[in-house]
Design a protein around this motif. Structure first.
Motif, PDB file in Angstrom:
ATOM      1  N   CYS A 357      53.850   0.182 -52.640  1.00  0.00           N
ATOM      2  CA  CYS A 357      54.522   0.467 -51.531  1.00  0.00           C
ATOM      3  C   CYS A 357      54.000   2.052 -51.259  1.00  0.00           C
ATOM      4  O   CYS A 357      53.379   2.734 -51.812  1.00  0.00           O
ATOM      5  CB  CYS A 357      55.685   0.605 -51.848  1.00  0.00           C
ATOM      6  N   ILE A 358      53.873   1.455 -50.125  1.00  0.00           N
ATOM      7  CA  ILE A 358      53.062   3.157 -49.146  1.00  0.00           C
ATOM      8  C   ILE A 358      53.912   3.655 -48.248  1.00  0.00           C
ATOM      9  O   ILE A 358      54.850   2.390 -47.487  1.00  0.00           O
ATOM     10  CB  ILE A 358      51.363   2.890 -48.438  1.00  0.00           C
ATOM     11  N   GLN A 359      54.618   4.741 -48.517  1.00  0.00           N
ATOM     12  CA  GLN A 359      55.075   5.569 -47.252  1.00  0.00           C
ATOM     13  C   GLN A 359      53.860   6.319 -46.831  1.00  0.00           C
ATOM     14  O   GLN A 359      53.320   7.578 -47.053  1.00  0.00           O
ATOM     15  CB  GLN A 359      56.491   5.932 -47.683  1.00  0.00           C
ATOM     16  N   LEU A 360      54.293   5.646 -45.100  1.00  0.00           N
ATOM     17  CA  LEU A 360      53.394   6.970 -44.072  1.00  0.00           C
ATOM     18  C   LEU A 360      54.207   7.541 -43.513  1.00  0.00           C
ATOM     19  O   LEU A 360      54.566   7.625 -42.816  1.00  0.00           O
ATOM     20  CB  LEU A 360      52.818   6.003 -43.217  1.00  0.00           C
ATOM     21  N   LEU A 468      59.800  -0.283 -53.292  1.00  0.00           N
ATOM     22  CA  LEU A 468      59.841  -0.461 -52.072  1.00  0.00           C
ATOM     23  C   LEU A 468      61.707  -0.021 -52.313  1.00  0.00           C
ATOM     24  O   LEU A 468      61.534   1.490 -51.865  1.00  0.00           O
ATOM     25  CB  LEU A 468      59.882  -0.814 -50.513  1.00  0.00           C
ATOM     26  N   GLU A 469      61.976  -0.639 -52.596  1.00  0.00           N
ATOM     27  CA  GLU A 469      63.713  -0.630 -52.786  1.00  0.00           C
ATOM     28  C   GLU A 469      63.375   0.749 -53.912  1.00  0.00           C
ATOM     29  O   GLU A 469      64.362   1.484 -53.569  1.00  0.00           O
ATOM     30  CB  GLU A 469      63.927  -1.618 -53.740  1.00  0.00           C
ATOM     31  N   ALA A 470      62.400   0.926 -54.935  1.00  0.00           N
ATOM     32  CA  ALA A 470      62.623   1.984 -55.728  1.00  0.00           C
ATOM     33  C   ALA A 470      62.591   3.700 -55.168  1.00  0.00           C
ATOM     34  O   ALA A 470      63.168   4.542 -55.648  1.00  0.00           O
ATOM     35  CB  ALA A 470      61.945   1.813 -56.933  1.00  0.00           C
ATOM     36  N   TYR A 471      61.858   3.733 -54.101  1.00  0.00           N
ATOM     37  CA  TYR A 471      61.628   4.727 -53.812  1.00  0.00           C
ATOM     38  C   TYR A 471      62.770   5.113 -52.273  1.00  0.00           C
ATOM     39  O   TYR A 471      63.668   6.353 -52.532  1.00  0.00           O
ATOM     40  CB  TYR A 471      60.151   4.706 -52.546  1.00  0.00           C
TER      41      TYR A 471
END
Length: 504
Positions: A357-360, A468-471
């Motif tokens: 997952c990437i959070q931008l 994504l869900e974990a973050y």
């Protein structure tokens, strides 16, 4: 030889001698063998205890209720021949056991996060809750009929208090659902309800002693499978289901296709111009022709490159390393515009490939007073397989709202750009990028663009969730199955030359 006379005792004396040689009561293990009521009620009470009061520690909230449903199923199976209510309770218990154990297995599959999977989970959860309430109603009425047959209740006036206590379980669960609906957050009422629940279970346990004193004979219904065989069967099904989930259901489906080589002479010319201005060739080779042509007439190129071993972010052991390359291209125009690229490349392969997952954090979100979005975020993934370059779109790329919690700012609603994906297990040179364009709103603001990369380091997590869900649900920190790697492209555009912070 002398012969001594021996007078045999009569029948009365023999009975007295036999009675005096026996203990007052048989051992508990013998009592349970000859009084099936005690064994069945112990299974029932323990089953209700494990399903009624859960512990949110170490996954016990999943496994203890599952064991409780199995114990209730065994108890109802033994009682199913006593009357129609207990027979119905056995069937309802089977439904509830299937729902709870089915959820246990689905928790090992990422598929449950899809719309179809969420529908199945909702159906199983609803069926389990309805079956739980139906089971209690059947237990209440079934045990009441048993007490009537044993002569413990006269007439039709069996009250809630004088009865088996099972009727109070229905009231108890109704109260529990009511507290959930009003979202009660106090402590006093829940503690009182726990105490009441234990008293109700004790009343049910005492029922076995009452039935023994009446002489009412319980004849457990015969079954092809013993309790032990039933337990082993369900355990095998559970293990096989979990193994299938961890082996095949822990990855996000991706659409990998052979990458098309560039054949546009204009794009080739722009690539040469950008490379001459310092644009890294390895990143430039991954861009599409449209993305390259969008940089035509570039004025400046700013590059920030770092190698980020996962061990630098608190991950023990050899877990791979990312190369993060941030590139900013100044575009022509009256107002200042920059096209930004956040590129990653695995320079040391990871030990496990599950979900990523990437959070931008785009410049226009961090510094809205200085910059505005000009073009939305796009990007793609690439890798090498069997000597061929493969590419795929992100499984998800867009904005999502979620609740973030930190020790500094507390709980807040956020909306960020996320990219969710899985990388191939049998591939080389795994890489990808995100790109977007910003336009100046006010002069004098820095460029500040962050990439937060979440990598799954292990398959051992339960329930299984994506990066994504974990973050988004981690609140104060990711669990041990994920690692967070951060990097930023930061510079002051008014400097000439513009140099990324930390690389002066």
């Amino acid at each position: 030889m002398d012969k001594r006379l021996w007078n045999a005792p009569d029948d009365a004396e023999f009975d007295q001698l036999l009675a005096s040689s026996l203990p007052d009561s048989p051992p508990d293990e013998v009592a349970r063998a000859v009084t099936p009521w005690r064994r069945v009620m112990e299974q029932l009470v323990w089953g209700l205890a494990l399903t009624g009061i859960t512990l949110q520690v170490g996954g016990l909230q999943y496994w203890l209720p599952a064991l409780g449903t199995l114990l209730c199923l065994m108890a109802f199976r033994a009682l199913r021949r006593e009357n129609p209510w207990l027979r119905a309770g056995w069937m309802v218990s089977a439904v509830r056991t299937g729902a709870v154990w089915g959820i246990l297995i689905l928790n090992a599959f990422l598929w449950r996060q899809t719309p179809a999977g969420q529908t199945v989970m909702t159906v199983l959860t609803g069926a389990g809750q309805l079956a739980q309430l139906g089971q209690l109603v059947c237990l209440w009425q079934g045990l009441d009929q048993v007490r009537r047959a044993a002569g413990r209740v006269q007439g039709t006036g069996a009250g809630w208090v004088q009865g088996t206590g099972a009727g109070w379980l229905v009231v108890w669960y109704a109260g529990l659902y009511a507290l959930a609906l009003v979202r009660y957050n106090g402590l006093l009422i829940p503690l009182a309800m726990i105490g009441a629940y234990l008293l109700i279970l004790y009343r049910l346990y005492r029922l076995s002693r009452e039935m023994e004193t009446t002489g009412y004979g319980l004849h457990p219904a015969p079954s092809r499978l013993s309790d032990r065989a039933l337990t082993v069967l369900l355990a095998v099904v559970l293990v096989l289901g979990l193994a299938a989930g961890y082996g095949f259901g822990g990855r996000i489906p991706m659409d990998w296709q052979p990458a098309q080589s560039s054949a546009d002479p204009q794009a080739a010319a722009v690539r040469q111009e950008l490379a001459a201005m310092g644009f890294p060739k390895t990143v430039l080779a991954d861009l599409t022709d449209d993305e390259v042509l969008a940089c035509r007439g570039a004025r400046r190129v700013v590059v920030s490159e770092r190698d980020l071993p996962l061990t630098d972010f608190g991950i023990q052991g050899r877990q791979g390393a990312l190369r993060s390359t941030g590139v900013a291209v100044e575009l022509p125009g009256e107002r200042e515009q920059w096209k930004l690229f956040q590129h990653f490349q695995w320079v040391e392969p990871a030990l496990w490939w599950g979900t990523e997952c990437i959070q931008l954090w785009p410049v226009y979100e961090l510094l809205p007073e200085g910059w505005a979005e000009a073009e939305p975020v796009t990007g793609r993934l690439l890798c090498e397989q069997n000597g061929q370059t493969m590419t795929a779109p992100y499984a998800y790329l867009g904005e999502q709202s979620y609740t973030a919690t930190s020790i500094f700012w507390g709980e807040e609603q956020r909306r960020d750009v996320f990219a969710s994906f899985s990388l191939p297990r049998s591939a080389e040179n795994r890489r990808g990028y995100l790109t977007y364009t910003v336009q100046e709103v006010n002069d004098g603001w820095i460029v500040d663009s962050w990439m937060n990369y979440v990598h799954q380091t292990s398959a051992f997590q339960y329930p299984v969730c994506s990066a994504l869900e974990a973050y988004q649900t981690s609140n104060t920190g990711l669990n041990s199955a994920f690692a967070l790697v951060q990097d930023a492209l930061q510079f002051y555009p008014n400097d000439d030359p513009a140099v990324p912070f930390g690389q002066e």
